[in-house]
Design a protein around this motif. Sequence first.
Motif, PDB file in Angstrom:
ATOM      1  N   PHE A   1      31.120  16.135  16.763  1.00 52.60           N
ATOM      2  CA  PHE A   1      31.327  17.004  15.595  1.00 52.60           C
ATOM      3  C   PHE A   1      30.795  16.377  14.318  1.00 52.60           C
ATOM      4  N   VAL A   2      30.912  15.064  14.194  1.00 51.39           N
ATOM      5  CA  VAL A   2      30.369  14.398  13.004  1.00 51.39           C
ATOM      6  C   VAL A   2      28.853  14.563  12.948  1.00 51.39           C
ATOM      7  N   THR A   3      28.196  14.436  14.107  1.00 51.48           N
ATOM      8  CA  THR A   3      26.744  14.597  14.134  1.00 51.48           C
ATOM      9  C   THR A   3      26.354  16.021  13.753  1.00 51.48           C
ATOM     10  N   ILE A   4      27.149  16.996  14.205  1.00 50.55           N
ATOM     11  CA  ILE A   4      26.877  18.386  13.819  1.00 50.55           C
ATOM     12  C   ILE A   4      26.952  18.534  12.299  1.00 50.55           C
ATOM     13  N   VAL A   5      28.022  17.987  11.699  1.00 50.67           N
ATOM     14  CA  VAL A   5      28.166  18.066  10.239  1.00 50.67           C
ATOM     15  C   VAL A   5      26.984  17.397   9.560  1.00 50.67           C
ATOM     16  N   SER A   6      26.638  16.216  10.053  1.00 50.53           N
ATOM     17  CA  SER A   6      25.564  15.451   9.432  1.00 50.53           C
ATOM     18  C   SER A   6      24.236  16.209   9.479  1.00 50.53           C
ATOM     19  N   LEU A   7      23.922  16.797  10.642  1.00 50.39           N
ATOM     20  CA  LEU A   7      22.675  17.563  10.765  1.00 50.39           C
ATOM     21  C   LEU A   7      22.696  18.795   9.861  1.00 50.39           C
ATOM     22  N   ALA A   8      23.860  19.467   9.819  1.00 48.43           N
ATOM     23  CA  ALA A   8      23.962  20.675   8.999  1.00 48.43           C
ATOM     24  C   ALA A   8      23.796  20.342   7.516  1.00 48.43           C
ATOM     25  N   LEU A   9      24.410  19.230   7.076  1.00 48.41           N
ATOM     26  CA  LEU A   9      24.265  18.842   5.672  1.00 48.41           C
ATOM     27  C   LEU A   9      22.807  18.532   5.341  1.00 48.41           C
ATOM     28  N   GLN A  10      22.143  17.780   6.236  1.00 48.26           N
ATOM     29  CA  GLN A  10      20.737  17.448   5.983  1.00 48.26           C
ATOM     30  C   GLN A  10      19.877  18.690   5.884  1.00 48.26           C
ATOM     31  N   ALA A  11      20.209  19.689   6.713  1.00 47.09           N
ATOM     32  CA  ALA A  11      19.365  20.876   6.766  1.00 47.09           C
ATOM     33  C   ALA A  11      19.661  21.851   5.634  1.00 47.09           C
ATOM     34  N   TYR A  12      20.943  22.015   5.310  1.00 45.34           N
ATOM     35  CA  TYR A  12      21.280  23.102   4.384  1.00 45.34           C
ATOM     36  C   TYR A  12      21.815  22.642   3.029  1.00 45.34           C
ATOM     37  N   LEU A  13      22.356  21.426   2.922  1.00 43.45           N
ATOM     38  CA  LEU A  13      22.855  20.938   1.633  1.00 43.45           C
ATOM     39  C   LEU A  13      22.311  19.525   1.364  1.00 43.45           C
ATOM     40  N   PRO A  14      20.984  19.407   1.236  1.00 44.59           N
ATOM     41  CA  PRO A  14      20.400  18.061   1.141  1.00 44.59           C
ATOM     42  C   PRO A  14      20.921  17.245  -0.050  1.00 44.59           C
ATOM     43  N   ALA A  15      21.234  17.903  -1.153  1.00 46.98           N
ATOM     44  CA  ALA A  15      21.673  17.149  -2.335  1.00 46.98           C
ATOM     45  C   ALA A  15      23.023  16.472  -2.072  1.00 46.98           C
ATOM     46  N   LEU A  16      23.940  17.250  -1.491  1.00 50.23           N
ATOM     47  CA  LEU A  16      25.261  16.694  -1.167  1.00 50.23           C
ATOM     48  C   LEU A  16      25.124  15.590  -0.125  1.00 50.23           C
ATOM     49  N   ASN A  17      24.268  15.836   0.855  1.00 51.13           N
ATOM     50  CA  ASN A  17      24.034  14.843   1.901  1.00 51.13           C
ATOM     51  C   ASN A  17      23.596  13.519   1.297  1.00 51.13           C
ATOM     52  N   GLU A  18      22.732  13.606   0.283  1.00 57.55           N
ATOM     53  CA  GLU A  18      22.248  12.391  -0.338  1.00 57.55           C
ATOM     54  C   GLU A  18      23.362  11.632  -1.054  1.00 57.55           C
ATOM     55  N   SER A  19      24.253  12.363  -1.739  1.00 57.69           N
ATOM     56  CA  SER A  19      25.266  11.627  -2.498  1.00 57.69           C
ATOM     57  C   SER A  19      26.388  11.118  -1.591  1.00 57.69           C
ATOM     58  N   LEU A  20      26.600  11.771  -0.425  1.00 54.39           N
ATOM     59  CA  LEU A  20      27.614  11.236   0.489  1.00 54.39           C
ATOM     60  C   LEU A  20      27.055  10.094   1.329  1.00 54.39           C
ATOM     61  N   GLY A  21      25.741  10.127   1.525  1.00 54.70           N
ATOM     62  CA  GLY A  21      25.040   9.030   2.180  1.00 54.70           C
ATOM     63  C   GLY A  21      25.643   8.612   3.509  1.00 54.70           C
ATOM     64  N   ILE A  22      25.851   7.332   3.653  1.00 56.48           N
ATOM     65  CA  ILE A  22      26.291   6.737   4.911  1.00 56.48           C
ATOM     66  C   ILE A  22      27.707   7.170   5.286  1.00 56.48           C
ATOM     67  N   TYR A  23      28.474   7.700   4.350  1.00 48.80           N
ATOM     68  CA  TYR A  23      29.888   7.988   4.630  1.00 48.80           C
ATOM     69  C   TYR A  23      30.100   9.187   5.530  1.00 48.80           C
ATOM     70  N   VAL A  24      29.076  10.031   5.690  1.00 46.43           N
ATOM     71  CA  VAL A  24      29.214  11.124   6.667  1.00 46.43           C
ATOM     72  C   VAL A  24      29.216  10.572   8.095  1.00 46.43           C
ATOM     73  N   PRO A  25      28.155   9.830   8.493  1.00 48.09           N
ATOM     74  CA  PRO A  25      28.216   9.246   9.855  1.00 48.09           C
ATOM     75  C   PRO A  25      29.446   8.363  10.062  1.00 48.09           C
ATOM     76  N   LEU A  26      29.934   7.749   9.008  1.00 47.90           N
ATOM     77  CA  LEU A  26      31.095   6.865   9.164  1.00 47.90           C
ATOM     78  C   LEU A  26      32.396   7.608   9.407  1.00 47.90           C
ATOM     79  N   ILE A  27      32.385   8.954   9.294  1.00 46.27           N
ATOM     80  CA  ILE A  27      33.604   9.712   9.613  1.00 46.27           C
ATOM     81  C   ILE A  27      33.999   9.440  11.072  1.00 46.27           C
ATOM     82  N   VAL A  28      33.009   9.132  11.913  1.00 50.45           N
ATOM     83  CA  VAL A  28      33.285   8.835  13.324  1.00 50.45           C
ATOM     84  C   VAL A  28      34.382   7.776  13.456  1.00 50.45           C
ATOM     85  N   VAL A  29      34.275   6.736  12.624  1.00 52.70           N
ATOM     86  CA  VAL A  29      35.243   5.653  12.751  1.00 52.70           C
ATOM     87  C   VAL A  29      36.367   5.761  11.732  1.00 52.70           C
TER      88      VAL A  29
END
Lengths: 173, 195
Positions: free
Chosen positions: B76-104
Amino acid sequence: MKESWKRVIVLTSIVAISVVVLSSIYNITEPEIAKQKEIKFEEMLQSIFPLATDYSGKEGIYEIYSDNKRVGYALMANGKGYGGDIEILVGVNEDKTIKGIKILKQTETPGLGAKITERWFTDQFSGKPIGDIRLKKDDGKIDAITGATISSSAAVDTVYEGYMEKIKMMEEK
Amino acid sequence: MIKDFTNGIVKVNPIFVLALGLCPALAISTSIDNAIGMGASVIFVLLFSNLMISLLRNVIPKEVRIPCFIVIIATFVTIVSLALQAYLPALNESLGIYVPLIVVNCIILGRAEAFASKNPVSRSVLDALGIGLGFTLSLIIISIIRELLGTGGISVFGYGVTLPFSPATFFIMPAGAFLVIGLLLGLFKRVGVIR
């Protein structure tokens, strides 16, 4: 024996389902992600060369055209900052002076080093010959950001070294 | 049942009571936009991982439950991460590494282990929503204080005000995050909102 097989089967099936789900989602989002990257890159080019209508190039060296006439180059410069990698797009005029720069990627400290992306800092590079791209304390013409000397000089070095490397590559061609 | 939802917001608030997920909370609470973006991502992941894990709770053998949970959460984290990159690139950039880190993020594995793997689907979903909302609200409170004091203004999705005082940059630096979270925790305990 039966119990241990159940463990293997359950975990393997969960992983298999996850692989299928993720690869299909990747296939859906992949073209969109590539498009976003290109849009961002073109926006950056446009902000350095407002008159640009077309560009071509590869390996971090791009030729910029306006109505089929070449107006300059854009060079990709990579360096290390205080908090991680820095990637800067350097616009270069036909006479080899700096047209303008745009920070594509940085992970400097918010509120301090991250100010290298602000207009007042990046605008200082515009119109200067490469020899002036040094901090004022190193006899250049770029003002450092108060409290973020390392990030400022990292940005300056990235532009300088990226420029030198790419210009050399162009001349060798 | 409704208690499963409200518990997560106050009584077992992930940040101020359980003190879980502090790493992303410290790192991304520099602006309200980031807090909302991160909160929404965590709610999504928590909701679907709790749902799946609760559905599979009688299928997953006890001995391999942790790897199963992690694979489900990571999906599910990977789904969120891909969706952010595709549809909300600006937010994805400011959250940076912390999206993939939701896994842990220990909130999510914590809820899977402590709640979803032992309770029916409806209660697990309510628990996920409550905890997720509690996390998001906590982040918003922290980020309001940090953004206001650290940048001298408040803005949400591009609309905002700048206040006429000179900002204390300290507050948007990591040390400021510790101070704000610590003081808030103390304050909430003092006034008795949390125990």
